[in-house]
Structure formats: C-alpha cells, structure tokens
Design an enzyme around this catalytic site. Sequence first.
Site, short mmCIF file in Angstrom:
data_model
loop_
_atom_site.label_atom_id
_atom_site.label_comp_id
_atom_site.label_asym_id
_atom_site.label_seq_id
_atom_site.Cartn_x
_atom_site.Cartn_y
_atom_site.Cartn_z
N HIS A 5 0.83 -1.21 0.00
CA HIS A 5 0.00 0.00 0.00
C HIS A 5 0.86 1.25 0.00
CE1 HIS A 5 0.53 -0.62 4.45
NE2 HIS A 5 0.72 0.69 4.40
N ARG A 9 -1.64 10.86 4.42
CA ARG A 9 -2.28 11.50 5.57
C ARG A 9 -3.36 12.43 5.03
NH1 ARG A 9 3.11 11.14 7.27
NH2 ARG A 9 3.26 9.94 9.20
N GLU A 56 -3.69 3.51 1.81
CA GLU A 56 -4.00 3.65 3.22
C GLU A 56 -4.23 5.13 3.51
OE1 GLU A 56 -1.56 3.69 7.41
OE2 GLU A 56 -0.96 2.21 5.92
N ASN A 60 -4.99 11.54 11.48
CA ASN A 60 -4.53 11.79 12.84
C ASN A 60 -5.52 12.74 13.49
OD1 ASN A 60 -1.91 10.35 12.91
ND2 ASN A 60 -1.47 11.69 11.20
N HIS A 74 3.02 11.73 -7.03
CA HIS A 74 1.63 11.43 -7.31
C HIS A 74 1.37 9.93 -7.20
CE1 HIS A 74 3.71 11.10 -11.22
NE2 HIS A 74 2.91 10.05 -11.39
N GLU A 122 -2.31 10.89 -11.10
CA GLU A 122 -2.13 10.84 -12.55
C GLU A 122 -3.03 9.77 -13.13
OE1 GLU A 122 1.44 10.39 -15.87
OE2 GLU A 122 1.76 9.58 -13.86
#
Length: 127
Positions: A5, A9, A56, A60, A74, A122
């Site tokens: 993965h 964030r 993922e 936070n 990207h 992209e």
Amino acid sequence: MRLLHTMLRVNNLDESIKFYCDKLGMKLLRKHDFPGGEFTLAFVGYGDEKETAVIELTWNWGTSKYEIGSAYGHVALGVDDIYKTCADLKQKGVNVVREPGPMKHGTTPIAFIEDPNGYKIELIQQK
C-alpha cells in the site's frame, strides 16, 4: 516481495473516503480506530489486499491540515478512456488540474486530478 500500500495523511477522513470510493470507484476495504494513538486508518482500493496494492488513508485526530512537501509526486491510475474518464470526473466535481493529452516528450495520453487534500493523481491511458 510485493507492493502492499501507499499511505496518505488526510485532512478529513470521511471526505477522503467519499472521494476515493464514490468518485474514483474504489471500495472501502477496512477501517480501524486506534484510540491510544489518536488516529484512524482506512484502506481503499480496487481489489482484495491479498492480490492488489491499495491506498492507506491515515487521519490523525485533531489534525486538519498537512503540508504535502516538494518530495511527494503522485499516485497513478490506469484508465481505459482518459477523455471520458476526465469528463465523468468533472461531472462529479473532481478538480482536473491537467487536462488529458499526450505527456511531454511522449505520446501516451495522461491527465492529473487532485484529491480533497491536494494530492495529485495521474490518470494514464491504457492501451
């Protein structure tokens, strides 16, 4: 070894899940809160994690803005019809930041969109 993965964030987890699932057609594969660490992980993708790489999304708790930085590039997605895909995404309110057309110094049609956090994605025309 295989790629599992890529972690991004995010500023708003619900908004990001909606973007990746509703607009890009991914599925929410799993989501888990970690109260002790004050963060939530959500995994989205086009197939089972046992067979394909996924994204993922990490939220936070209490953080609502990140600096993307100059090192990030990207995420890339292959599409069957880049012109139709971009038109459909625009209809869904997606920001197309580079219209479809041949890549610089090449012939493969590409385009760039932006997720709600400012990450570039992209789109690459598949043959």
